[in-house]
Write an enzyme that holds these catalytic residues in place. Sequence first.
Site, PDB file in Angstrom:
ATOM      1  N   ARG A 255      33.337  44.554  41.612  1.00 32.35           N
ATOM      2  CA  ARG A 255      32.422  43.411  41.647  1.00 32.35           C
ATOM      3  C   ARG A 255      31.814  43.315  43.046  1.00 32.35           C
ATOM      4  NH1 ARG A 255      32.143  39.334  38.385  1.00 32.35           N
ATOM      5  NH2 ARG A 255      34.264  39.446  37.578  1.00 32.35           N
TER       6      ARG A 255
ATOM      7  N   GLU B 159      35.110  49.515  35.625  1.00 30.62           N
ATOM      8  CA  GLU B 159      34.201  48.470  35.123  1.00 30.62           C
ATOM      9  C   GLU B 159      33.329  47.996  36.278  1.00 30.62           C
ATOM     10  OE1 GLU B 159      36.342  44.986  33.679  1.00 30.62           O
ATOM     11  OE2 GLU B 159      34.721  43.681  34.325  1.00 30.62           O
TER      12      GLU B 159
ATOM     13  N   THR C 220      31.400  41.411  33.195  1.00 25.14           N
ATOM     14  CA  THR C 220      30.580  40.190  33.344  1.00 25.14           C
ATOM     15  C   THR C 220      29.302  40.295  32.507  1.00 25.14           C
ATOM     16  OG1 THR C 220      31.493  40.078  35.595  1.00 25.14           O
ATOM     17  CG2 THR C 220      29.828  38.455  35.056  1.00 25.14           C
TER      18      THR C 220
ATOM     19  N   LYS D 113      40.028  40.074  26.110  1.00 23.45           N
ATOM     20  CA  LYS D 113      40.491  39.959  27.496  1.00 23.45           C
ATOM     21  C   LYS D 113      40.965  38.522  27.688  1.00 23.45           C
ATOM     22  CE  LYS D 113      37.884  39.117  31.723  1.00 23.45           C
ATOM     23  NZ  LYS D 113      36.791  39.524  32.600  1.00 23.45           N
TER      24      LYS D 113
ATOM     25  N   GLY E 224      44.222  37.914  38.620  1.00 28.87           N
ATOM     26  CA  GLY E 224      45.497  37.672  39.303  1.00 28.87           C
ATOM     27  C   GLY E 224      46.575  38.719  39.084  1.00 28.87           C
TER      28      GLY E 224
ATOM     29  N   GLY F  82      40.853  43.517  39.735  1.00 28.73           N
ATOM     30  CA  GLY F  82      39.785  43.479  40.711  1.00 28.73           C
ATOM     31  C   GLY F  82      40.313  43.597  42.124  1.00 28.73           C
TER      32      GLY F  82
END
Length: 210
Positions: A18, A41, A70, A130, A159, A179
Amino acid sequence: MSQMLDVLIREKIVAIFRNIEDKYADQAAEALLDGGITLMEITMNTQGAAGMISRWRDKYGNRAGIGAGTVLDLTMAKEAVAAGAQFLISPNLDEAVVDYGTKNGISVWPGVMTPTEIVRAWKAGAEAVKIFPMGTLGWKYLAEIKAPLDKIPMMATGGVDLDNIQDYFKAGACSVGMGSKLVNMEWVREGRFDLLTERARKFADAVKSL
Ligand SMILES: O=C[C@H](O)COP(=O)(O)O
């Protein structure tokens, strides 16, 4: 089961990129590949996401699965698929995105939280969901919803870290999305791609025996 869902269940970890700057992106992807992470991703709110997806399909397509994250609506879904995304992940459930993916042979794993949303996504045709934000909900939440909804593959996202990754699998997750704890942006900007590889290896090892 689609081929991509099969890969997701086998590989277990999706690395989430991201807001990575394009100039660092390829080195970061290669660092994770070197560490044994093979599902990537790229979130659609990353500048130049479509271009990155397309480039990574060309460069790494023979050893990695490349998807979009996203993906909030049908417009984003179409842009991602046109760029070559092999799977679509969202923080939300948009039935139009699920329907589009189903009709075009693209795996869609929408974001859901409650049992009602999970079943709605499943009925819409999502092959996995998800659960987000997993870190806030916790592994006990996952274990409890997995009891009645055991047939629905669930990816835990948000998390996930080294100290809890195995809890999510024990609770019933089929995979995790990761992430910040995997694609550490400070390391990326400092050019510490060796640390990314080392971290990737630790996560890959943590799920190997599961
Ligand atoms: O959509 C991505 C998730 O928010 C990633 O969360 P994370 O940075 O806690 O792994």
